[in-house]
Motif scaffolding. Structure first.
Motif, PDB file in Angstrom:
ATOM      1  N   TYR A  74       0.184 -15.095  -2.258  1.00  0.00           N
ATOM      2  CA  TYR A  74       0.392 -13.699  -2.630  1.00  0.00           C
ATOM      3  C   TYR A  74       1.817 -13.246  -2.310  1.00  0.00           C
ATOM      4  O   TYR A  74       2.462 -12.558  -3.107  1.00  0.00           O
ATOM      5  CB  TYR A  74      -0.614 -12.803  -1.898  1.00  0.00           C
ATOM      6  CG  TYR A  74      -0.386 -11.325  -2.126  1.00  0.00           C
ATOM      7  CD1 TYR A  74      -0.737 -10.730  -3.339  1.00  0.00           C
ATOM      8  CD2 TYR A  74       0.177 -10.529  -1.139  1.00  0.00           C
ATOM      9  CE1 TYR A  74      -0.518  -9.382  -3.558  1.00  0.00           C
ATOM     10  CE2 TYR A  74       0.396  -9.179  -1.347  1.00  0.00           C
ATOM     11  CZ  TYR A  74       0.046  -8.607  -2.554  1.00  0.00           C
ATOM     12  OH  TYR A  74       0.277  -7.269  -2.767  1.00  0.00           O
ATOM     13  N   GLU A  75       2.315 -13.639  -1.132  1.00  0.00           N
ATOM     14  CA  GLU A  75       3.655 -13.209  -0.733  1.00  0.00           C
ATOM     15  C   GLU A  75       4.750 -14.128  -1.275  1.00  0.00           C
ATOM     16  O   GLU A  75       5.940 -13.840  -1.118  1.00  0.00           O
ATOM     17  CB  GLU A  75       3.747 -13.108   0.791  1.00  0.00           C
ATOM     18  CG  GLU A  75       2.852 -12.012   1.352  1.00  0.00           C
ATOM     19  CD  GLU A  75       3.185 -11.631   2.774  1.00  0.00           C
ATOM     20  OE1 GLU A  75       4.254 -12.058   3.278  1.00  0.00           O
ATOM     21  OE2 GLU A  75       2.400 -10.898   3.387  1.00  0.00           O
ATOM     22  N   ASN A  76       4.355 -15.240  -1.894  1.00  0.00           N
ATOM     23  CA  ASN A  76       5.305 -16.154  -2.541  1.00  0.00           C
ATOM     24  C   ASN A  76       6.372 -16.636  -1.567  1.00  0.00           C
ATOM     25  O   ASN A  76       7.574 -16.532  -1.824  1.00  0.00           O
ATOM     26  CB  ASN A  76       5.952 -15.466  -3.754  1.00  0.00           C
ATOM     27  CG  ASN A  76       6.753 -16.437  -4.610  1.00  0.00           C
ATOM     28  OD1 ASN A  76       6.434 -17.627  -4.662  1.00  0.00           O
ATOM     29  ND2 ASN A  76       7.790 -15.935  -5.257  1.00  0.00           N
ATOM     30  N   ILE A  77       5.918 -17.140  -0.428  1.00  0.00           N
ATOM     31  CA  ILE A  77       6.866 -17.598   0.591  1.00  0.00           C
ATOM     32  C   ILE A  77       6.551 -19.037   0.997  1.00  0.00           C
ATOM     33  O   ILE A  77       5.408 -19.495   0.928  1.00  0.00           O
ATOM     34  CB  ILE A  77       6.844 -16.705   1.846  1.00  0.00           C
ATOM     35  CG1 ILE A  77       5.410 -16.505   2.354  1.00  0.00           C
ATOM     36  CG2 ILE A  77       7.509 -15.380   1.586  1.00  0.00           C
ATOM     37  CD1 ILE A  77       5.328 -15.727   3.644  1.00  0.00           C
ATOM     38  N   ASP A  78       7.592 -19.723   1.427  1.00  0.00           N
ATOM     39  CA  ASP A  78       7.448 -21.071   1.957  1.00  0.00           C
ATOM     40  C   ASP A  78       7.235 -20.987   3.463  1.00  0.00           C
ATOM     41  O   ASP A  78       7.835 -20.150   4.136  1.00  0.00           O
ATOM     42  CB  ASP A  78       8.694 -21.910   1.666  1.00  0.00           C
ATOM     43  CG  ASP A  78       8.876 -22.159   0.183  1.00  0.00           C
ATOM     44  OD1 ASP A  78       7.858 -22.338  -0.505  1.00  0.00           O
ATOM     45  OD2 ASP A  78      10.038 -22.165  -0.278  1.00  0.00           O
ATOM     46  N   ALA A  79       6.398 -21.834   3.979  1.00  0.00           N
ATOM     47  CA  ALA A  79       6.157 -21.872   5.419  1.00  0.00           C
ATOM     48  C   ALA A  79       6.273 -23.295   5.916  1.00  0.00           C
ATOM     49  O   ALA A  79       6.099 -24.257   5.156  1.00  0.00           O
ATOM     50  CB  ALA A  79       4.767 -21.311   5.741  1.00  0.00           C
ATOM     51  N   GLY A  88       0.786  -1.217   0.000  1.00  0.00           N
ATOM     52  CA  GLY A  88       0.000   0.000   0.000  1.00  0.00           C
ATOM     53  C   GLY A  88       0.819   1.269   0.000  1.00  0.00           C
ATOM     54  O   GLY A  88       0.266   2.365  -0.033  1.00  0.00           O
ATOM     55  N   THR A  89       2.139   1.110   0.018  1.00  0.00           N
ATOM     56  CA  THR A  89       3.020   2.286   0.040  1.00  0.00           C
ATOM     57  C   THR A  89       4.094   2.169  -1.038  1.00  0.00           C
ATOM     58  O   THR A  89       4.015   2.788  -2.084  1.00  0.00           O
ATOM     59  CB  THR A  89       3.680   2.449   1.432  1.00  0.00           C
ATOM     60  OG1 THR A  89       2.659   2.507   2.441  1.00  0.00           O
ATOM     61  CG2 THR A  89       4.500   3.737   1.492  1.00  0.00           C
ATOM     62  N   LEU A  90       5.086   1.338  -0.787  1.00  0.00           N
ATOM     63  CA  LEU A  90       6.144   1.110  -1.778  1.00  0.00           C
ATOM     64  C   LEU A  90       5.640   0.267  -2.948  1.00  0.00           C
ATOM     65  O   LEU A  90       6.017   0.487  -4.104  1.00  0.00           O
ATOM     66  CB  LEU A  90       7.332   0.428  -1.110  1.00  0.00           C
ATOM     67  CG  LEU A  90       8.545   0.088  -1.971  1.00  0.00           C
ATOM     68  CD1 LEU A  90       9.164   1.337  -2.568  1.00  0.00           C
ATOM     69  CD2 LEU A  90       9.579  -0.666  -1.153  1.00  0.00           C
ATOM     70  N   GLN A  95      -0.831  -4.152  -7.400  1.00  0.00           N
ATOM     71  CA  GLN A  95      -0.499  -5.477  -7.951  1.00  0.00           C
ATOM     72  C   GLN A  95       0.672  -6.119  -7.212  1.00  0.00           C
ATOM     73  O   GLN A  95       1.157  -7.183  -7.598  1.00  0.00           O
ATOM     74  CB  GLN A  95      -0.156  -5.359  -9.449  1.00  0.00           C
ATOM     75  CG  GLN A  95      -1.356  -5.103 -10.354  1.00  0.00           C
ATOM     76  CD  GLN A  95      -1.939  -3.715 -10.182  1.00  0.00           C
ATOM     77  OE1 GLN A  95      -1.205  -2.720 -10.225  1.00  0.00           O
ATOM     78  NE2 GLN A  95      -3.242  -3.628  -9.978  1.00  0.00           N
ATOM     79  N   GLY A  96       1.141  -5.471  -6.148  1.00  0.00           N
ATOM     80  CA  GLY A  96       2.250  -6.008  -5.373  1.00  0.00           C
ATOM     81  C   GLY A  96       3.598  -5.851  -6.046  1.00  0.00           C
ATOM     82  O   GLY A  96       4.523  -6.620  -5.779  1.00  0.00           O
TER      83      GLY A  96
END
Length: 273
Positions: free
Chosen positions: A132-137, A16-18, A22-23
């Motif tokens: 959305y964040e394309n991360i592994d958990a 919402g800032t940088l 579209q992320g």
């Protein structure tokens, strides 16, 4: 060579800032950050995201200072892969999370610890978040979690988020605090460990005076952050009550808010020269 931004620290929120809607980081913002750093400034990110989630954006920018992650409970230096400062959650956090697991079976629960993200329970919102964040958990049980936690993230669709807010307010707690960081997120962080406190700690570590510390963010979890900076900036897309409390309002995140912030600072420096 003239260094107009020398002595300044500019810290920016991500979503919402940088990032635009579209992320994505626009080339306009990438160039503005480079101009700021080439001009002697220190640039960093202050985000609610985890170490691994923020890394993909750090790699696209001229970040030259430790990054504030997990909404202020952890500071990570990607250049040295070290944690120069952190504020872990207290032991009581485990009992509070267990109460949610026991009584609210539809709530998604994520735990941030150092570089890693752990999922105690996933719902549809959790899966959307990870994609959305394309991360592994790491999916695990409470017993398999590490001892040190930096943030707990509860997830529900927007129309149901108030349910977890109401539940958490009813369960007694002393050493943690909660914040709504997005329409689908409700977070538990250590009491007093927010982006604003981390920004002050970072400025002190870098030897930057607070009057030359600049914070830009767009949402309610950024409020203390914006107020903590010597100059608090928010993009046009921020809620009206956030904009009223900022020192400066620049263009929206979709129009290059960071470029707008650097342009403002350029003018400020020129006036004082």
């Amino acid at each position: 060579m003239q260094k107009p931004f020398e002595g300044f620290l500019l810290a920016s929120d991500l979503d919402g800032t940088l990032l635009n809607d579209q992320g994505v980081i626009s080339q306009k913002n990438i160039d503005a950050v480079q101009e700021f750093v080439d001009g002697g400034g220190l640039f960093t990110i202050a985000t609610g995201r985890t170490v691994s989630s923020a890394q993909q954006y750090v790699e696209k920018l001229a970040v030259n200072a430790p990054v504030i992650v997990t909404n202020g409970s952890l500071m990570y230096d990607y250049r040295t892969n070290t944690i120069p400062w952190d504020a872990p959650l207290p032991e009581e956090a485990r009992g509070l999370v267990q109460a949610v697991l026991d009584h609210m079976p539809h709530v998604g629960v994520e735990i941030s610890s150092g570089r890693e993200l752990y999922v105690l329970r996933a719902n549809a919102t959790t899966h959307e978040h990870l994609k959305y964040e394309n991360i592994d958990a790491v999916f695990c049980t409470m017993e398999e979690l590490p001892n040190v936690w930096h943030k707990v993230l509860y997830e529900l669709p927007p129309e149901h988020l108030q349910e977890i807010i109401d539940f958490c307010e009813k369960v007694p707690y002393r050493e943690v605090e909660y914040m709504r960081s997005a329409k689908i997120f409700y977070e538990m962080i250590p009491k007093g460990a927010h982006k604003g406190a981390a920004l002050h700690a970072l400025a002190a570590k870098l030897g930057i005076s607070l009057d030359k510390t600049v914070a830009i963010g767009d949402y309610y979890n950024d409020l203390g952050f914006i107020k903590a900076g010597g100059i608090g900036i928010t993009p046009q897309n921020a809620p009206d009550d956030i904009k009223k409390l900022a020192d400066v309002v620049v263009c929206s995140n979709n129009e290059g808010a960071i470029a707008g912030a650097v342009s403002y600072l350029r003018g400020l420096v020129s006036q004082s020269a």
